[in-house]
Design a protein around this motif. Structure first.
Motif, mmCIF file in Angstrom:
data_model
loop_
_atom_site.group_PDB
_atom_site.id
_atom_site.type_symbol
_atom_site.label_atom_id
_atom_site.label_comp_id
_atom_site.label_asym_id
_atom_site.label_seq_id
_atom_site.Cartn_x
_atom_site.Cartn_y
_atom_site.Cartn_z
ATOM 1 N N ALA A 145 0.828 -1.203 0.000
ATOM 2 C CA ALA A 145 0.000 0.000 0.000
ATOM 3 C C ALA A 145 0.866 1.257 0.000
ATOM 4 N N LEU A 146 1.958 1.242 0.757
ATOM 5 C CA LEU A 146 2.872 2.379 0.777
ATOM 6 C C LEU A 146 3.556 2.553 -0.577
ATOM 7 N N ARG A 147 4.033 1.451 -1.139
ATOM 8 C CA ARG A 147 4.739 1.522 -2.422
ATOM 9 C C ARG A 147 3.789 1.883 -3.566
ATOM 10 N N TYR A 148 2.535 1.483 -3.434
ATOM 11 C CA TYR A 148 1.539 1.814 -4.457
ATOM 12 C C TYR A 148 1.277 3.314 -4.487
ATOM 13 N N LEU A 149 1.222 3.932 -3.309
ATOM 14 C CA LEU A 149 1.040 5.382 -3.242
ATOM 15 C C LEU A 149 2.200 6.102 -3.931
ATOM 16 N N VAL A 150 3.412 5.627 -3.686
ATOM 17 C CA VAL A 150 4.584 6.233 -4.331
ATOM 18 C C VAL A 150 4.499 6.066 -5.843
ATOM 19 N N ALA A 151 4.104 4.861 -6.283
ATOM 20 C CA ALA A 151 4.008 4.609 -7.723
ATOM 21 C C ALA A 151 2.970 5.514 -8.376
ATOM 22 N N LEU A 152 1.838 5.721 -7.710
ATOM 23 C CA LEU A 152 0.789 6.567 -8.281
ATOM 24 C C LEU A 152 1.232 8.019 -8.415
ATOM 25 N N SER A 153 2.169 8.438 -7.594
ATOM 26 C CA SER A 153 2.652 9.821 -7.692
ATOM 27 C C SER A 153 3.304 10.095 -9.042
ATOM 28 N N THR A 154 3.664 9.023 -9.769
ATOM 29 C CA THR A 154 4.279 9.179 -11.084
ATOM 30 C C THR A 154 3.310 9.841 -12.068
ATOM 31 N N PHE A 155 1.998 9.707 -11.841
ATOM 32 C CA PHE A 155 1.033 10.374 -12.702
ATOM 33 C C PHE A 155 1.264 11.888 -12.727
ATOM 34 N N ASP A 170 8.608 11.290 -12.909
ATOM 35 C CA ASP A 170 9.744 10.517 -12.402
ATOM 36 C C ASP A 170 9.672 10.539 -10.873
ATOM 37 N N SER A 171 9.203 9.446 -10.304
ATOM 38 C CA SER A 171 9.023 9.381 -8.845
ATOM 39 C C SER A 171 10.159 8.639 -8.159
ATOM 40 N N SER A 172 11.307 8.498 -8.832
ATOM 41 C CA SER A 172 12.422 7.750 -8.246
ATOM 42 C C SER A 172 12.948 8.430 -6.983
ATOM 43 N N GLY A 173 12.946 9.767 -6.958
ATOM 44 C CA GLY A 173 13.397 10.474 -5.762
ATOM 45 C C GLY A 173 12.493 10.210 -4.580
ATOM 46 N N LEU A 174 11.183 10.256 -4.814
ATOM 47 C CA LEU A 174 10.226 9.969 -3.744
ATOM 48 C C LEU A 174 10.355 8.527 -3.289
ATOM 49 N N ALA A 175 10.601 7.619 -4.236
ATOM 50 C CA ALA A 175 10.779 6.207 -3.885
ATOM 51 C C ALA A 175 12.012 6.024 -3.011
ATOM 52 N N MET A 176 13.073 6.764 -3.288
ATOM 53 C CA MET A 176 14.291 6.672 -2.476
ATOM 54 C C MET A 176 14.035 7.162 -1.051
ATOM 55 N N ILE A 177 13.324 8.283 -0.935
ATOM 56 C CA ILE A 177 12.988 8.801 0.397
ATOM 57 C C ILE A 177 12.117 7.805 1.148
ATOM 58 N N SER A 178 11.148 7.229 0.448
ATOM 59 C CA SER A 178 10.264 6.238 1.070
ATOM 60 C C SER A 178 11.045 5.009 1.528
ATOM 61 N N GLY A 179 11.995 4.553 0.694
ATOM 62 C CA GLY A 179 12.794 3.387 1.058
ATOM 63 C C GLY A 179 13.659 3.631 2.275
ATOM 64 N N LEU A 180 14.283 4.816 2.356
ATOM 65 C CA LEU A 180 15.108 5.160 3.515
ATOM 66 C C LEU A 180 14.256 5.261 4.783
ATOM 67 N N SER A 181 13.081 5.860 4.659
ATOM 68 C CA SER A 181 12.172 5.952 5.803
ATOM 69 C C SER A 181 11.765 4.569 6.277
ATOM 70 N N CYS A 182 11.520 3.695 5.319
ATOM 71 C CA CYS A 182 11.130 2.320 5.654
ATOM 72 C C CYS A 182 12.244 1.595 6.391
ATOM 73 N N MET A 183 13.472 1.730 5.918
ATOM 74 C CA MET A 183 14.599 1.079 6.580
ATOM 75 C C MET A 183 14.726 1.526 8.032
#
Length: 264
Positions: free
Chosen positions: A158-168, A172-185
Motif C-alpha cells: 500500500a505504501l509503495r503503491y502510493l509512491v508509484a501513483l505519484s508518477t502520474f 519521475d518518482s524515483s526520488g520519492l521512492a528513495m525517500i520512502s525506502g530510507l524511511s522504511c529502513m
C-alpha cells in the motif's frame, strides 16, 4: 479467480530467477552475520536493551533478513508500475477488465510468496544453526507470525503503491521512492528495533505504518507480543493496511479520471 491467477503467475515468474534468488540468499546471510555480531557487541554492554535478551535480539536480526525481500523493506516504490505510468503503457492496464490496485496487489503477494520460500527461509535457517536464537516451539506462534508477515506485506504494498501513483503527476518518482525506502529502513526496525530508540521517538515510530513491516512480526516471532498485545499488534497492522489501501484507491481514482498518454 482472476486475482488468484495473477498471484500464481507472479509466483511462477519470480521462481524462474533462480540465480537472483541464490545471490539474494547469500547477500541476506552475509549481512545477517555482520549485523548479528554488531548486535552481540551492543547487547554485551547492555544485556536487556529495549527489553530484549541477547537471543531475542539475534532472532530479530534474522527475522529482518528473512523479511527484507518479502516485504520489500529497502524498496520505496513499484518500479514496474512506475515505468508503465511514465511510458504511457498504463493506458493498456486501465483497459483491462480488472481493478488496477487489486491486480498489482495480487502480483505483489505472489512475489512475496516465492521470496518467503527463497530469501526468507534459508537465511533464517543459517542463522538458527550459527546462533542461539529464541525461536518459538509452538506451531501456533509460527502461524501468528506468518499472518503478521502477510499483513506487513500488504502494508508495504500500500505504501509503495502510493509512491508509484505519484508518477502520474511527477513523471519521475524515483526520488520519492528513495525517500520512502530510507524511511522504511529506519522506521521499520531494520536498522535497530524501534524499542531501542529514545522514548519519545520510539513511541512515535511504533505508531507509524512502517512498524507493521518488521517490528510487529519480529515481536510476534520472539514472543514479545502475546495475548492482548498480539491482538493489538495484528489490529494495528490491519488498520494501517485498510487505511493505506483506501487512500491508494482515492488517489488512483483522482489519477485515472483523465489519463493523457505521452505523444497525444
Amino acid at each position: 479467480m482472476l486475482y488468484m491467477a495473477v498471484a500464481a503467475g507472479s509466483f511462477r515468474r519470480y521462481a524462474t530467477y533462480r540465480a537472483a534468488t541464490a545471490a539474494g540468499i547469500v547477500t541476506n546471510t552475509v549481512f545477517g552475520f555482520i549485523i548479528a555480531y554488531a548486535y552481540l557487541a551492543l547487547w554485551d554492554q547492555r544485556p536487556h536493551l529495549g527489553g530484549y535478551g541477547p537471543a531475542q535480539a539475534l532472532t530479530f536480526v534474522w527475522a529482518g533478513q528473512a523479511l527484507l525481500a518479502v516485504a520489500m523493506i529497502a524498496t520505496g516504490g513499484l518500479s514496474e508500475l512506475q515505468e508503465r505510468i511514465r511510458s504511457g503503457d498504463i493506458a493498456v492496464d486501465l483497459y483491462r477488465p480488472a481493478d488496477l490496485q487489486l491486480w498489482w496487489l495480487a502480483a505483489d503477494l505472489g512475489r512475496a510468496g516465492i521470496q518467503l520460500f527463497g530469501r526468507g527461509v534459508a537465511p533464517m535457517a543459517v542463522g538458527a544453526l550459527a546462533f542461539p536464537l529464541a525461536l518459538p516451539g509452538d506451531p501456533l506462534t509460527w502461524g501468528w507470525f506468518l499472518l503478521s508477515a502477510l499483513l506487513g506485506v500488504v502494508v508495504s504494498f500500500a505504501l509503495r503503491y502510493l509512491v508509484a501513483l505519484s508518477t502520474f503527476w511527477l513523471l519521475d518518482s524515483s526520488g520519492l521512492a528513495m525517500i520512502s525506502g530510507l524511511s522504511c529502513m529506519f522506521f521499520s526496525g531494520m536498522v535497530l528495533p524501534l524499542r531501542v530508540f529514545p522514548d519519545g521517538l520510539s513511541d512515535l515510530a511504533q505508531l507509524l505504518p512502517w512498524a507493521a513491516l518488521l517490528q510487529v512480526p519480529a515481536d510476534v516471532l520472539i514472543g514479545a507480543r502475546t495475548g492482548g498485545a498480539l491482538l493489538r499488534g495484528l489490529a494495528f497492522q490491519a488498520a494501517w493496511a485498510v487505511a493505506l489501501l483506501a487512500l491508494g484507491r482515492l488517489l488512483q481514482s483522482a489519477a485515472t479520471r483523465k489519463v493523457v498518454v505521452h505523444g497525444g
